[in-house]
Design an enzyme around this catalytic site. Structure first.
Site, PDB file in Angstrom:
ATOM      1  N   HIS A 119       0.831  -1.205   0.000  1.00 48.97           N
ATOM      2  CA  HIS A 119       0.000   0.000   0.000  1.00 48.97           C
ATOM      3  C   HIS A 119       0.873   1.266   0.000  1.00 48.97           C
ATOM      4  O   HIS A 119       0.648   2.186  -0.795  1.00 48.97           O
ATOM      5  CB  HIS A 119      -0.921  -0.005   1.230  1.00 48.97           C
ATOM      6  CG  HIS A 119      -1.761   1.216   1.376  1.00 48.97           C
ATOM      7  ND1 HIS A 119      -3.033   1.336   0.848  1.00 48.97           N
ATOM      8  CD2 HIS A 119      -1.509   2.407   1.989  1.00 48.97           C
ATOM      9  CE1 HIS A 119      -3.515   2.538   1.132  1.00 48.97           C
ATOM     10  NE2 HIS A 119      -2.608   3.203   1.832  1.00 48.97           N
ATOM     11  N   GLU A 120       1.860   1.293   0.887  1.00 50.24           N
ATOM     12  CA  GLU A 120       2.729   2.478   0.974  1.00 50.24           C
ATOM     13  C   GLU A 120       3.553   2.662  -0.308  1.00 50.24           C
ATOM     14  O   GLU A 120       3.767   3.788  -0.765  1.00 50.24           O
ATOM     15  CB  GLU A 120       3.636   2.388   2.200  1.00 50.24           C
ATOM     16  CG  GLU A 120       2.894   2.403   3.531  1.00 50.24           C
ATOM     17  CD  GLU A 120       2.019   3.639   3.731  1.00 50.24           C
ATOM     18  OE1 GLU A 120       2.414   4.730   3.284  1.00 50.24           O
ATOM     19  OE2 GLU A 120       0.933   3.514   4.318  1.00 50.24           O
ATOM     20  N   HIS A 123       1.518   4.326  -2.954  1.00 46.34           N
ATOM     21  CA  HIS A 123       1.472   5.797  -2.900  1.00 46.34           C
ATOM     22  C   HIS A 123       2.637   6.408  -3.688  1.00 46.34           C
ATOM     23  O   HIS A 123       2.482   7.439  -4.348  1.00 46.34           O
ATOM     24  CB  HIS A 123       1.521   6.281  -1.445  1.00 46.34           C
ATOM     25  CG  HIS A 123       0.211   6.219  -0.734  1.00 46.34           C
ATOM     26  ND1 HIS A 123      -0.951   6.767  -1.233  1.00 46.34           N
ATOM     27  CD2 HIS A 123      -0.128   5.666   0.464  1.00 46.34           C
ATOM     28  CE1 HIS A 123      -1.948   6.572  -0.370  1.00 46.34           C
ATOM     29  NE2 HIS A 123      -1.471   5.885   0.664  1.00 46.34           N
ATOM     30  N   GLU A 176      -6.102   6.801  -1.832  1.00 47.86           N
ATOM     31  CA  GLU A 176      -6.076   5.646  -0.925  1.00 47.86           C
ATOM     32  C   GLU A 176      -6.558   4.384  -1.647  1.00 47.86           C
ATOM     33  O   GLU A 176      -5.982   3.308  -1.495  1.00 47.86           O
ATOM     34  CB  GLU A 176      -6.928   5.910   0.320  1.00 47.86           C
ATOM     35  CG  GLU A 176      -6.334   6.918   1.281  1.00 47.86           C
ATOM     36  CD  GLU A 176      -5.058   6.442   1.969  1.00 47.86           C
ATOM     37  OE1 GLU A 176      -4.643   5.289   1.785  1.00 47.86           O
ATOM     38  OE2 GLU A 176      -4.461   7.249   2.694  1.00 47.86           O
TER      39      GLU A 176
END
Length: 203
Positions: A119-120, A123, A176
């Protein structure tokens, strides 16, 4: 408004090759990386490192698989455990990964770590910090005076390190969701069990 955007120097929409989405980007990747490295140096100086060899090896093992799956392998990466109870992690442009002891201790299985790091990393691949910076600068009338100068305070906040500078820019719901999808794809490609994301996010 659209009229204000016309006056912005370096104003450009670009299509992200990884997501196919058009983004307003007003900051060069090298400028953002420079801001990221400054924020990282500040973080390392201010936050104690968790010197746990087994945990460090586990973080590096999982993290390396994720960045390889994201197409960012073959570059030098730094993975660091921070010794605070925060349930948090981040990945910065410039290949810096921070993972906090509080979150690490929750990650009973490596699949959970993989989902977080995916997920990070999403980004970063999604260029969300550059996009947040750009959106913020559109609202700053001072930009018309400052020209193309990078505002390091806003850049740091856009990177998600804003707590240290008294400013935090939230990721949008769209960003997100994009990071979720990218992250699950990276974790799956790295052969982690992404079904484990469900019990993790509901834990």
């Amino acid at each position: 408004g659209g009229a204000a955007a016309v006056a912005l120097p370096g104003c450009a929409n670009s299509t992200n090759p990884d997501t196919g989405r058009d983004q307003l980007i007003l900051i060069d990747e090298s400028q953002l990386q420079q801001a990221a490295l400054q924020a990282w140096a500040q973080q390392v100086q201010q936050t104690p490192t968790w010197n746990n060899r087994a945990a460090q090896q586990r973080l590096e093992r999982v993290g390396t698989r994720i960045v390889n799956a994201a197409g960012r392998g073959g570059q030098p990466w730094e993975f660091r455990l921070f010794d605070t109870p925060d349930k948090n992690a981040f990945v910065l442009p410039g290949n810096k990964v921070g993972f906090y002891r509080g979150l690490y201790e929750m990650c009973q299985v490596e699949d959970w770590m993989a989902v977080v790091l995916g997920h990070e990393t999403g980004h970063v691949i999604g260029r969300h910090a550059a996009e947040r910076y750009s959106r913020e600068m559109v609202t700053q009338t001072a930009l018309q005076v400052a020209g193309a100068q990078i505002n390091s305070r806003i850049a740091t906040a856009a990177l998600g390190m804003g707590a240290q500078v008294g400013l935090s820019l939230p990721f949008s719901r769209e960003q997100e969701s994009e990071a979720d999808i990218l992250g699950i794809n990276y974790a799956h490609s790295a052969q982690f069990d992404v079904r484990q994301a469900i019990p993790f996010w509901t834990a």
